[in-house]
Design an enzyme around this catalytic site. Structure first.
Site, PDB file in Angstrom:
ATOM      1  N   LYS A 159      21.656  58.771  61.902  1.00 55.32           N
ATOM      2  CA  LYS A 159      21.568  59.872  62.841  1.00 55.32           C
ATOM      3  C   LYS A 159      20.367  60.773  62.589  1.00 55.32           C
ATOM      4  O   LYS A 159      19.747  61.264  63.528  1.00 55.32           O
ATOM      5  CB  LYS A 159      22.865  60.698  62.769  1.00 55.32           C
ATOM      6  CG  LYS A 159      22.891  61.934  63.650  1.00 55.32           C
ATOM      7  CD  LYS A 159      23.007  61.561  65.115  1.00 55.32           C
ATOM      8  CE  LYS A 159      22.570  62.692  66.023  1.00 55.32           C
ATOM      9  NZ  LYS A 159      21.121  62.851  66.129  1.00 55.32           N
ATOM     10  N   CYS A 168      23.585  60.404  69.109  1.00 56.59           N
ATOM     11  CA  CYS A 168      22.884  59.124  69.033  1.00 56.59           C
ATOM     12  C   CYS A 168      21.913  59.085  67.860  1.00 56.59           C
ATOM     13  O   CYS A 168      21.272  60.085  67.526  1.00 56.59           O
ATOM     14  CB  CYS A 168      22.103  58.876  70.324  1.00 56.59           C
ATOM     15  SG  CYS A 168      23.115  58.935  71.823  1.00 56.59           S
ATOM     16  N   SER A 169      21.770  57.910  67.246  1.00 57.69           N
ATOM     17  CA  SER A 169      20.788  57.727  66.181  1.00 57.69           C
ATOM     18  C   SER A 169      19.392  57.646  66.784  1.00 57.69           C
ATOM     19  O   SER A 169      19.204  57.706  67.997  1.00 57.69           O
ATOM     20  CB  SER A 169      21.109  56.475  65.364  1.00 57.69           C
ATOM     21  OG  SER A 169      21.113  55.323  66.191  1.00 57.69           O
ATOM     22  N   HIS A 223      16.647  55.210  61.993  1.00 58.39           N
ATOM     23  CA  HIS A 223      17.275  53.896  62.176  1.00 58.39           C
ATOM     24  C   HIS A 223      16.257  52.840  62.607  1.00 58.39           C
ATOM     25  O   HIS A 223      16.342  52.293  63.715  1.00 58.39           O
ATOM     26  CB  HIS A 223      18.398  54.025  63.199  1.00 58.39           C
ATOM     27  CG  HIS A 223      19.229  52.792  63.383  1.00 58.39           C
ATOM     28  ND1 HIS A 223      19.339  51.791  62.432  1.00 58.39           N
ATOM     29  CD2 HIS A 223      20.013  52.389  64.430  1.00 58.39           C
ATOM     30  CE1 HIS A 223      20.132  50.840  62.879  1.00 58.39           C
ATOM     31  NE2 HIS A 223      20.554  51.172  64.092  1.00 58.39           N
ATOM     32  N   CYS A 258      21.588  45.265  63.848  1.00 57.41           N
ATOM     33  CA  CYS A 258      21.373  46.430  62.984  1.00 57.41           C
ATOM     34  C   CYS A 258      21.743  46.191  61.529  1.00 57.41           C
ATOM     35  O   CYS A 258      21.447  47.028  60.676  1.00 57.41           O
ATOM     36  CB  CYS A 258      22.148  47.626  63.516  1.00 57.41           C
ATOM     37  SG  CYS A 258      21.681  48.101  65.192  1.00 57.41           S
TER      38      CYS A 258
END
Length: 395
Positions: A339, A219-220, A343, A87
């Site tokens: 979020k 969660c993103s 992402h 990431c």
């Protein structure tokens, strides 16, 4: 210390499920958009660095860096490289570009981050992301990112004697902050604000448990998108630029939290932040705003201690004081963060830098911090395995 490297232009696509876009169109729009923003021609670029986590798993396309030639034929025969650190792939591309300029081998560099994730179904996305774990002991045994960061949450609760009932309202505040700031950002994936009370009152079917104690709203997002920057040697820069004052990337054990590294404190991130701030001769109190890695709400919460704005074990004090909200002393994730802004893995780090750059140029996408002078980027890859931090400063 002054690195002598400036950002002179940026591009940021909309993030989300981008129908009609491909990995290739996202790349092309990013490089052209950044060059246009910097007001320079492709011929002035000495090299291209591309952050892309897994074009192979998501799009059946490895070796994506050289597509820059297809996008802009004037870049033919320029060196092009791809970086991958999960990431933080985009931030790693930026850091490699800085080193290329500092080496004296390049003067102006394009950095691109991109990912097209939504071509796969949830099972396919889960499998692709599992490749960022320590595969023999984790990915191959169905250990995924929610599992790892749930372990971080559980380790923190155990260490400091908190219950899930205490944790949930703090995580809901982080989610709410993300949704609210994203609603002001025209590039964000989610545009509907929600209060913490809205989130906490959702029935289980609307906010299901993903991996205890993390729920859906912790969660993103699965996202498509691209971002790009133009970096150059400061001796060439005009007035339209922001300095990269310092950076640091701290690697840590590949396996998950609680094995060889802490499951209640983000050690690698804290180390990298400390090195980057010291490299810029600054303290956290000197920073105007921060974009930090909120792949899960627990990650942002624990980053409050890692960056030094709350004591370890009492990270929630940064929320209760209002410090990290838009009108606080250190607003965090005004973009909406991973979020709510989205992402797209390889684009994330470049997008975080692009957002801070625009803030410091007083050209923010969304909420503008008045008189913002310095920004911090904290981008984490894997289970705290790659911790990329940058400090940016306006002139």
């Amino acid at each position: 210390m002054d690195l002598g490297v400036n950002i002179i232009g940026a591009y940021h696509s909309s993030f989300g499920k981008l129908e009609g876009e491909t990995l290739y169109t996202l790349y092309e729009k990013a490089v052209k958009g950044a060059l246009q923003d910097a007001e320079i021609e492709a011929a002035a670029i000495d090299g291209v660095f591309v952050g892309n986590y897994s074009g192979g798993a998501f799009n059946r396309q490895e070796n994506i860096a050289s597509y820059g030639v297809n996008a802009i034929p004037e870049l033919r025969h320029k060196p092009m490289y791809r970086t991958e650190t999960a990431c933080s792939s985009g931030s790693s591309a930026i850091h490699m570009a800085i080193m290329a300029i500092k080496s004296g081998m390049m003067k102006r560099v394009l950095v691109v981050g991109l990912e097209k994730m939504t071509d796969l179904d949830i099972a396919g996305v889960t499998e692709a992301l599992a490749l960022a774990t320590y595969w023999p002991e984790e990915g191959s045994k169905s250990v995924t990112a929610p599992c790892m960061f749930a372990d971080l949450a559980k380790g923190w609760m155990k260490k400091y004697n908190y219950t899930e009932e205490q944790l949930r309202p703090w995580l809901a505040q982080i989610s709410s902050k993300a949704y609210t700031t994203a609603a002001e950002n025209p590039l964000a994936q989610l545009q509907k604000p929600k209060s913490a009370e809205d989130i906490l009152s959702l029935p289980d079917e609307k906010n299901p448990m993903i991996y205890q104690p993390l729920r859906l709203h912790d969660c993103s997002l699965v996202s498509d998108g691209s971002a790009a920057l133009v970096l150059e040697d400061a001796t060439l820069s005009s007035g339209k630029s922001v300095a990269i004052k310092s950076f640091y990337s701290a690697a840590d054990y590949l396996d998950s939290f609680g094995k060889s590294k802490s499951d209640y404190f983000l050690e690698g991130a804290a180390f990298a932040v400390d090195k980057a701030l010291k490299g810029a001769a600054l303290k956290i109190e000197d920073i105007s705003l921060a974009e930090v890695h909120d792949c899960f709400t627990i990650t942002e919460l624990l980053l409050y201690s890692a960056i030094g704005i709350a004591p370890a074990g009492r990270e929630f004090e940064a929320l209760e004081s209002g410090k990290v909200f838009p009108d606080g002393t250190l607003p965090v994730n005004l973009s909406g963060g991973l979020k709510a802004k989205g992402h797209p893995i390889g684009a994330t780090g470049v997008g975080m830098h692009a957002y801070i750059y625009k803030q410091l140029m007083q050209e923010a996408w969304g909420h503008q911090v008045k008189d913002a002078q310095r920004g911090l980027v904290v981008n984490i890859g894997g289970s705290g395995t790659s911790n990329a931090v940058s400090v940016l400063e306006s002139f």
